[in-house]
Design an enzyme around this catalytic site. Structure first.
Site, PDB file in Angstrom:
ATOM      1  CD  GLU A   1      36.055 -32.346 -31.482  1.00  0.00           C
ATOM      2  OE1 GLU A   1      35.695 -31.355 -31.646  1.00  0.00           O
ATOM      3  OE2 GLU A   1      36.025 -33.154 -32.700  1.00  0.00           O
TER       4      GLU A   1
ATOM      5  N   GLY B   1      33.756 -35.270 -34.943  1.00  0.00           N
ATOM      6  CA  GLY B   1      33.962 -36.182 -35.824  1.00  0.00           C
ATOM      7  C   GLY B   1      32.773 -36.251 -36.930  1.00  0.00           C
TER       8      GLY B   1
ATOM      9  CD  GLU C   1      37.307 -34.058 -36.501  1.00  0.00           C
ATOM     10  OE1 GLU C   1      36.935 -34.859 -35.668  1.00  0.00           O
ATOM     11  OE2 GLU C   1      38.584 -33.814 -36.331  1.00  0.00           O
TER      12      GLU C   1
ATOM     13  CB  ALA D   1      34.237 -39.748 -31.934  1.00  0.00           C
TER      14      ALA D   1
END
Ligand code: CAA
Length: 270
Positions: free
Chosen positions: A144, A121, A124, A78
């Protein structure tokens, strides 16, 4: 095979195009293209990826999509700069994961072709794909914890289902990176390739899938994904309904007839 590349549209953060496949449905390629931030996924990038996947779902002439990044980075996760100033209410109201929820509704298969970093992310996104093809030097991780947060796009759930509790705990609690080879051994990566082969291999697999009857492919995907949500009994009942449903497709009659007549089937994808 690559004689015809038609762009799916003009986007800011991705390149995407269709590749003709003379033996079956065409294949769509999505390349994340934000090299200045190692292909970090801001909301706009995710929205663009989703837009192409929805196009493919609505396009009868395309069978499968490959999502990739660059050799250096599939995606570093992200976009931290987009989230850095956000408070809880901002992040709740913006609902940056709404687009991720839509990924689960895509009917046609999409494959992650991973080289370099697949972090946070990015990891993910790869796990939200139907299968992961990775080069042996790819670097997977859920870092994270180093930002004092946790995976927020399904990482704690999908990683645990893929590699088991112990490895998921190790990855998420330490934030360490693991190579493509380690993730292949752990069961996250379906096909492991040498450094430069990941994209060719992903394309080969996408073409193989696109050569199959598309309705059966989509119902097989749907049935497999249900196994994560249903009990064995419910899952088997769900599978059976999809099996029965396929007896309404023209391709079912063609497939079985062609087998008996010892010839290659001609799929209508209907
Ligand atoms: N978001 C925003 N910018 C990022 C980024 C990210 N996830 N990852 C890298 N960048 C930017 C860097 O800030 C840097 O920008 P500047 O040139 O403006 O300084 C540029 O990309 C190049 O990065 P580095 O200089 O850090 O490159 P490196 O080769 O030394 O390291 C890396 C590469 C290991 C990927 C490192 O950049 C890194 O650790 N990135 C962050 C990875 C991360 O923590 N991901 C998780 C994000 S949170 C998340 O994903 C939550 C969720 O579950 C949805």
């Amino acid at each position: 095979m690559e004689n015809n590349k038609n762009q799916t549209g003009v986007y800011k953060n991705i390149n995407s195009y269709y590749i003709d496949n003379p033996d079956g449905l065409s294949v769509c390629i999505i390349e994340i293209n934000r090299p200045e931030v190692k292909n970090a996924l801001n909301t706009e990038t995710m929205t663009e990826i989703m837009d192409v996947l929805e196009q493919v779902d609505n396009d009868d002439s395309t069978g499968c999509t490959v999502i990739t990044g660059s050799r250096e980075a599939f995606s570093a996760g992200a976009d931290i700069k987009e989230m850095a100033e956000a408070g809880a209410i901002d992040i709740y109201l913006k609902d940056r994961f709404a687009v991720w929820d839509k990924l689960r509704k895509i009917k046609k298969p999409f494959i992650a072709a991973v080289s370099g970093y697949a972090l946070g992310g990015g990891c993910e996104l790869a796990m939200a794909c139907d299968l992961i093809i990775a080069s042996e030097s790819a670097k997977f991780g859920q870092p994270e914890i180093n930002l004092a947060v946790i995976p927020g796009a399904g990482g704690t759930q999908r990683l645990t289902r893929a590699v088991g509790k112990g490895k998921a705990m190790e990855m998420i609690l330490t934030g360490k990176m693991f190579s493509g080879k380690e993730m292949f051994d752990a069961g996250l990566v379906s096909v492991l390739t040498r450094e430069d082969e990941y994209m060719n291999e992903a394309l080969k697999t996408a073409i193989e899938i696109s050569n199959k009857p598309s309705i059966a492919v989509q119902l097989a995907k749907e049935s497999i994904l249900k196994s994560f949500e249903l009990s064995l009994n419910e899952g088997i009942e769900f599978e059976r309904k999809n099996f029965y449903l396929l007896f309404a497709s023209e391709d079912k009659f063609e497939g079985m007839k062609a087998f008996i007549e010892k010839r290659k089937p001609v799929w209508k994808h209907k």
